[in-house]
Design a protein around this motif. Structure first.
Motif, PDB file in Angstrom:
ATOM      1  N   PHE A  36      -1.298  -9.212  -8.558  1.00 56.06           N
ATOM      2  CA  PHE A  36      -0.918  -8.428  -7.538  1.00 56.06           C
ATOM      3  C   PHE A  36       0.502  -7.767  -7.825  1.00 56.06           C
ATOM      4  N   LEU A  37       1.094  -8.077  -8.701  1.00 59.78           N
ATOM      5  CA  LEU A  37       2.421  -7.455  -9.371  1.00 59.78           C
ATOM      6  C   LEU A  37       1.725  -6.215 -10.177  1.00 59.78           C
ATOM      7  N   LEU A  39      -0.906  -4.653  -9.932  1.00 63.56           N
ATOM      8  CA  LEU A  39      -1.788  -3.713  -9.402  1.00 63.56           C
ATOM      9  C   LEU A  39      -1.048  -3.060  -8.480  1.00 63.56           C
ATOM     10  N   PHE A  40      -0.046  -3.553  -7.875  1.00 62.41           N
ATOM     11  CA  PHE A  40       0.839  -2.971  -6.849  1.00 62.41           C
ATOM     12  C   PHE A  40       2.492  -2.474  -7.334  1.00 62.41           C
ATOM     13  N   LYS A  41       2.766  -2.980  -8.356  1.00 54.79           N
ATOM     14  CA  LYS A  41       4.121  -2.796  -9.043  1.00 54.79           C
ATOM     15  C   LYS A  41       4.216  -1.889 -10.177  1.00 54.79           C
TER      16      LYS A  41
ATOM     17  N   THR B 138       7.359   3.321  -6.625  1.00 51.33           N
ATOM     18  CA  THR B 138       5.603   3.040  -6.266  1.00 51.33           C
ATOM     19  C   THR B 138       5.295   3.672  -5.143  1.00 51.33           C
ATOM     20  N   ASN B 142       1.357   4.247  -4.848  1.00 53.49           N
ATOM     21  CA  ASN B 142       0.385   3.207  -3.876  1.00 53.49           C
ATOM     22  C   ASN B 142      -0.365   3.992  -2.853  1.00 53.49           C
ATOM     23  N   ALA B 177       2.569 -10.722  -3.648  1.00 53.74           N
ATOM     24  CA  ALA B 177       3.391 -11.312  -4.769  1.00 53.74           C
ATOM     25  C   ALA B 177       4.737 -10.573  -4.714  1.00 53.74           C
TER      26      ALA B 177
END
Lengths: 332, 304
Positions: A36-37, A39-41, B138, B142, B177
């Protein structure tokens, strides 16, 4: 003899096997967080740079290299003017917010730390704004500062100050004071708009509790013996504060300084609700400019370049904070 | 932290060493009450205005107390927007985010605190880097990832398009997360005595068993802190849901309040009623869980 060697090598093999299992297990434990980190961070941070290299108006266009950055910084006069004006607004916003945040919180924390009845009640009240959502709090603040219906203008009216437009007022405060006193103030000294001062007041109010909380923690770490020894040497109250409290609280003051500055650089919700960047763009900070460029004008490439620039500034502050505090950790 | 029982009282450091007294007690209370009044006034104004009648809420000068109490304002404000839907959405989004974040953070924190593996330092540095990365970096990528790939654009490369615009997923997935929660829990798990792990190994317990039956039960306060901080962040978030949603079906309360601002116009009595019920749950949570929230903020310095 040989039996012992076999046993030994078997033990080594089983140790190795256990090591492998432990490794595999550890990675399995880490997998969800990393996925998750990542993919999104982590990936988006790379994409931000990628997008900023393109003309990207809603859909991806031609590769522009660093031209988006050049446009923002000097090449395109409209863009660069907006960028530098927003940056200057952001810096002004920081200058009229952060020092007051620190000073007020320091005084309140110092008084609150003493033995007093009702400390817990005071503390509960002081933390209230901090836990309230920015959208709701700013909605209420807008009303409190309403030119006609708000309490602030009513109170100011009782000391002879009337007709302040607060979040609709683009004029600089020094200019307004000058006008009231009949002094001509030059444009460069007009000062921040009253609207920006209003936003600053909101920020100070909203984060006061957080600052107090950090300072109370710092005060709790100062050994009482220092004060006792200094008192034996004849130090007065001011000297105790100036020579013991202030220096020993310096890690917390520095921490609050950096985190409040980063908070100001990142502030969006309160400005969006209170002024939406107006009046006459006097509260349009970098975050607001980025939002308008990307979300309202659909200039995703340009917005991304602004995001990268803003991120670099924020990261510089974060690293600076980590370096300095990392060095001082043992000390505190 | 409690002072261990075995220490004689004289050695145990007092929990709150006090600064020498300054000024008179009355003066100090005056300062604190003045600050408290300024801090609390907007809340007072919000609640009292929410009970006023329209003409009183927009009178100059404002009244300090409502001349008559109009509780029906709450019913009126509630009926103007699908608030029930917004609240259900927010509870669902916050609940799912908190649950997911706890699971991923517990597992990762346990690995960092109690296991030995290759590349531990590198991975830890990576987590630290994501922690320092501000949301502004981000935000746009995103958003692009959440939107649908335009015709003719590869939906996997270079940027994966998840096609989640205006869904719950867009509001939950990015928050499943958090490096910050991993650090907070790792700190807690590092403090677990090695003897406990040794005893568990002798009893034949694996890592998962040890985590479930020993580590988690003694880490409840830290878990509650993580849960409250995460719930609080989710409940109050505005910019991201504002950008990635458009329909009322998935709209959370903060975005709903923003929409109601436009609709209510100068009907401040209704706007204040709506603001009151939007902040009520989070203030209730604060009053109940104050200890955990304050500890969490003090220990970690997160500013929200």
């Amino acid at each position: 003899m040989s039996g012992g060697a076999i046993a030994q090598s078997e033990r080594a093999a089983s140790r190795r096997r256990r090591g492998l299992i432990e490794n595999a297990q550890a990675y399995l434990f880490l997998l969800p967080a990393i996925a998750f980190l990542g993919l999104f961070k982590i990936l988006p941070a790379v994409y931000a740079v990628y997008i900023s290299f393109f003309r990207w108006d809603v859909v991806q266009g031609a590769f522009r290299g660093l031209d988006n950055y050049f446009d923002i910084l000097w090449q395109n006069s409209t863009r660069s003017q907006a960028w530098w004006q927003s940056l200057s607004t952001t810096v002004t916003y920081a200058l009229i917010t952060v020092p007051f945040e620190i000073a007020i919180a320091l005084v309140v924390a110092y008084v609150l730390f003493q033995k007093l009845r009702g400390r817990d009640i005071y503390r509960t009240i002081y933390y209230l704004p901090y836990v309230t959502s920015t959208v709701a709090a700013a909605t209420v603040f807008f009303y409190v500062f309403h030119p006609q219906y708000g309490i602030v203008n009513q109170l100011l009216g009782s000391i002879g100050i009337t007709g302040l437009k607060w979040f609709q007022e683009p004029d600089g405060i020094f200019q307004m004071i000058g006008n009231a006193l009949g002094v001509a103030v030059p444009d460069w000294a007009a000062g921040p708009s009253l609207a920006l001062v209003g936003v600053a007041i909101f920020s100070i109010w909203h984060f006061l509790g957080f600052q107090i909380l950090i300072f109370l923690g710092g005060l709790g770490n100062i050994p009482l013996e220092y004060y006792e020894a200094a008192k034996l040497d004849g130090a007065n109250q001011w000297q105790l504060f100036r020579r013991i409290t202030l220096p020993l609280l310096s890690p917390q003051i520095f921490f609050v300084f950096t985190i409040a500055t980063i908070g100001v650089l990142r502030a969006f919700n309160e400005i969006f609700i209170l002024t939406n960047g107006g009046p006459l763009d006097t509260t349009r900070t970098v975050t607001l400019l980025l939002f308008k460029t990307f979300f309202q004008q659909g200039q995703i490439g340009l917005g991304s370049a602004m995001g990268v620039l803003l991120t670099l500034v924020i990261l510089a502050f974060t690293l600076f904070q980590f370096r300095i505090l990392g060095r001082r950790v043992e000390y505190g | 932290m409690n002072v261990p029982q075995v220490l004689p009282r004289a050695i145990a450091r007092p929990l709150r060493p006090r600064i020498p007294r300054i000024g008179s007690t009355v003066f100090k209370h005056l300062v604190l009450i003045l600050v408290g009044a300024v801090v609390a006034y907007p809340f007072y104004f919000m609640v009292t205005s929410s009970l006023k009648e329209f003409f009183e809420a927009t009178s100059t000068p404002p009244t300090l107390f409502p001349t008559s109490l109009h509780f029906e304002n709450y019913v009126d404000a509630w009926s103007r927007q699908p608030w029930g839907r917004f609240f259900a959405n927010t509870f669902f989004i916050a609940g799912a985010s908190v649950a997911g974040e706890i699971v991923t953070a517990v597992l990762a924190a346990y690995a960092f605190a109690q296991m030995n593996f290759r590349g531990k330092n590198v991975l830890f540095a990576l987590f630290l880097a994501t922690y320092m990365m501000p949301g502004e970096a981000t935000l746009i990528p995103n958003f692009v990832m959440m939107s649908k790939a335009p015709p003719g654009v590869n939906p996997f490369f270079p940027i994966p398009r998840l096609n989640l615009y205006d869904t719950y997923g867009a509001q939950i997935l990015p928050f499943l997360a958090s490096a910050f929660s991993v650090f907070l829990l790792r700190q807690q798990f590092l403090a677990i005595p090695k003897e406990l792990r040794d005893a568990a190994v002798i009893d034949g317990a694996g890592h998962l068993r040890f985590l479930w039956s020993v580590v988690l039960p003694i880490s409840v306060p830290a878990l509650v802190t993580v849960a409250i901080l995460s719930f609080y962040a989710s409940w109050n978030s505005f910019q991201w849901p504002f950008i990635v949603t458009s329909s009322e079906a998935v709209r959370p309360v903060q975005v709903g309040l923003n929409a109601f601002r436009a609709e209510a116009g100068s009907q401040y009595h209704l706007l204040m009623a709506a603001a009151s019920f939007v902040v009520a749950p989070i203030i209730l949570l604060y009053l109940v869980g104050q200890r955990f929230l304050v500890q969490g903020v003090a220990r970690t310095g997160i500013r929200g």
